[in-house]
Design an enzyme around this catalytic site. Sequence first.
Site, PDB file in Angstrom:
ATOM      1  N   ARG A  61       0.691  -1.097   0.003  1.00  0.00           N
ATOM      2  CA  ARG A  61       0.037   0.125   0.107  1.00  0.00           C
ATOM      3  C   ARG A  61       0.914   1.408   0.213  1.00  0.00           C
ATOM      4  NH1 ARG A  61      -2.131   0.391   4.626  1.00  0.00           N
ATOM      5  NH2 ARG A  61      -2.054  -1.710   5.357  1.00  0.00           N
ATOM      6  N   TYR A 115     -18.950  13.155 -15.337  1.00  0.00           N
ATOM      7  CA  TYR A 115     -19.563  11.725 -15.329  1.00  0.00           C
ATOM      8  C   TYR A 115     -20.433  11.457 -14.196  1.00  0.00           C
ATOM      9  CZ  TYR A 115     -18.724   6.695 -14.517  1.00  0.00           C
ATOM     10  OH  TYR A 115     -18.971   5.521 -14.474  1.00  0.00           O
ATOM     11  N   ASP A 188     -10.265  16.272 -15.240  1.00  0.00           N
ATOM     12  CA  ASP A 188     -10.233  14.700 -15.431  1.00  0.00           C
ATOM     13  C   ASP A 188     -10.216  14.860 -16.839  1.00  0.00           C
ATOM     14  OD1 ASP A 188     -11.162  12.368 -16.532  1.00  0.00           O
ATOM     15  OD2 ASP A 188     -12.657  12.141 -14.897  1.00  0.00           O
ATOM     16  N   LYS A 213      -9.547   3.418 -18.992  1.00  0.00           N
ATOM     17  CA  LYS A 213      -9.797   3.804 -20.504  1.00  0.00           C
ATOM     18  C   LYS A 213      -8.703   4.035 -21.688  1.00  0.00           C
ATOM     19  CE  LYS A 213     -13.806   4.437 -18.722  1.00  0.00           C
ATOM     20  NZ  LYS A 213     -14.382   3.607 -17.902  1.00  0.00           N
TER      21      LYS A 213
HETATM   22  C1  PLP Z   1     -14.598  10.967 -17.497  1.00  0.00           C
HETATM   23  C2  PLP Z   1     -14.544   9.796 -16.290  1.00  0.00           C
HETATM   24  N1  PLP Z   1     -13.706   9.927 -15.320  1.00  0.00           N
HETATM   25  C3  PLP Z   1     -13.843   8.912 -14.492  1.00  0.00           C
HETATM   26  C4  PLP Z   1     -14.371   7.679 -14.526  1.00  0.00           C
HETATM   27  C5  PLP Z   1     -14.256   6.716 -13.774  1.00  0.00           C
HETATM   28  O1  PLP Z   1     -13.292   5.623 -13.889  1.00  0.00           O
HETATM   29  P1  PLP Z   1     -13.361   4.261 -13.430  1.00  0.00           P
HETATM   30  O2  PLP Z   1     -14.375   3.575 -13.993  1.00  0.00           O
HETATM   31  O3  PLP Z   1     -11.966   3.708 -13.824  1.00  0.00           O
HETATM   32  O4  PLP Z   1     -13.440   4.099 -11.987  1.00  0.00           O
HETATM   33  C6  PLP Z   1     -15.055   7.514 -15.638  1.00  0.00           C
HETATM   34  C7  PLP Z   1     -15.821   6.312 -15.958  1.00  0.00           C
HETATM   35  O5  PLP Z   1     -16.414   6.089 -17.006  1.00  0.00           O
HETATM   36  C8  PLP Z   1     -14.992   8.371 -16.783  1.00  0.00           C
HETATM   37  O6  PLP Z   1     -15.811   8.487 -17.874  1.00  0.00           O
END
Ligand code: PLP
Length: 399
Positions: A61, A115, A188, A213
């Site tokens: 960790r 999101y 993000d 992604k």
């Molecule tokens: C723009 C965006 N940020 C964060 C996330 C969250 O990521 P995770 O699914 O790896 O937890 C997503 C998931 O689809 C996303 O589209």
Amino acid sequence: MGIEKGIRIGTRVVRSARALPSGDGIPVAPPLVQSVAFDYRSAAAQDEVFGNDRAGYVYGRYGTPTTAALEIALAELEGTAAATCFVSGMAAIAAFVDACAVAGGGRIVAQEDIYGQVRALFERWIRERGAKIIFVDATDPRKVEAALREAPTTLLYIEAMANPLLRITDVAALAKLAHTSGATLAVDATFASPVLLRPATLGADVVIHSLTKYVNGHGDVMAGSVAGSAEVAKAMRDRTILDGAYLPPHEAWLCIRGMRTLELRVRRQCETAQRVARHLASHPKIARVRYPGLPDHPQHELAKRQFGGLFGGVVTFDLKDATKAAAFRFLDALQLAASATTLGDLFSEVLYPAISSHRRVAPEERARLGINEGTLRFSVGIEDPDDIVADLDGALAKV
Ligand SMILES: Cc1ncc(COP(=O)(O)O)c(C=O)c1O
């Protein structure tokens, strides 16, 4: 190593293959160090590592060499001092936003169409922890400026290309606004990927990715990252140690593997997405196409400027027959693209927000945001572009 001589089989097998035999060649793939703990053969040395007086690893960790290799690669890519990896994008976002603002009672101005799960998390923090979070249309810098002026703000939180409507925020302009009011800007950049955008080069303080992604891109890893200053990294390390959501080495190793083809994949996906968007825009069964590379996209000029001539691998479109039945016929008729709730992978994937990402959002609010029963999000893969277009045409014929 006196103990090795004369040890019995029961001890020998337990201690077998603790280290790799040395050789001169440098492995072309990074070593995968799965070890949870590290033995320094010296309590004093271990003490120094625990106390941060000596570089090293003590426990999973706290950091692992393979995860650290990914973190260094991400920091170099983003142009930040450091990066920390988590078990998912959500874990990365939760750790950073809590540590930066919520835990200390700081105010947050957040983009309204982030999101859906991040919005749900923020709303839960408002309800359960009294978090001060207000949502704004971040595509309009004047609205952001007004929100920042209302009260002292700790964090401005945005997505560079929002999921799923592909609205674009002006990172450089928002960084100026955030800094003028003393706030930290976190971006993000999952949808843009580091190929289209490195937000720190435009003034963002913190860059977040769902590595699940584009960065990994193979549909086989959940991971997230927070890249920023050394101070942010220190706070994030404290989170991974105490909250325990640190990215394990095997996942990190897979991300490194995936990241090596990031640029190739994303360029190909962007090229094909542009073609798909143009094709769908003139298709008789399609009411509207949202793609930043089309001149009718509201932030087309900004996208052109901000993303270096690329526009991303996701195309969102509305069926003319905006009903669940028509959307289901379309999804069931796809032969190539997977009907799957992720994006940015090698393979094409389509998401139906009304039953998945926005299922919990009231239909009126969905409509206000611009998502209806016929809205579909198509993540373009690296398959042959002709096959992708043929697959879409074949499915649309069944609508
Ligand atoms: C723009 C965006 N940020 C964060 C996330 C969250 O990521 P995770 O699914 O790896 O937890 C997503 C998931 O689809 C996303 O589209």
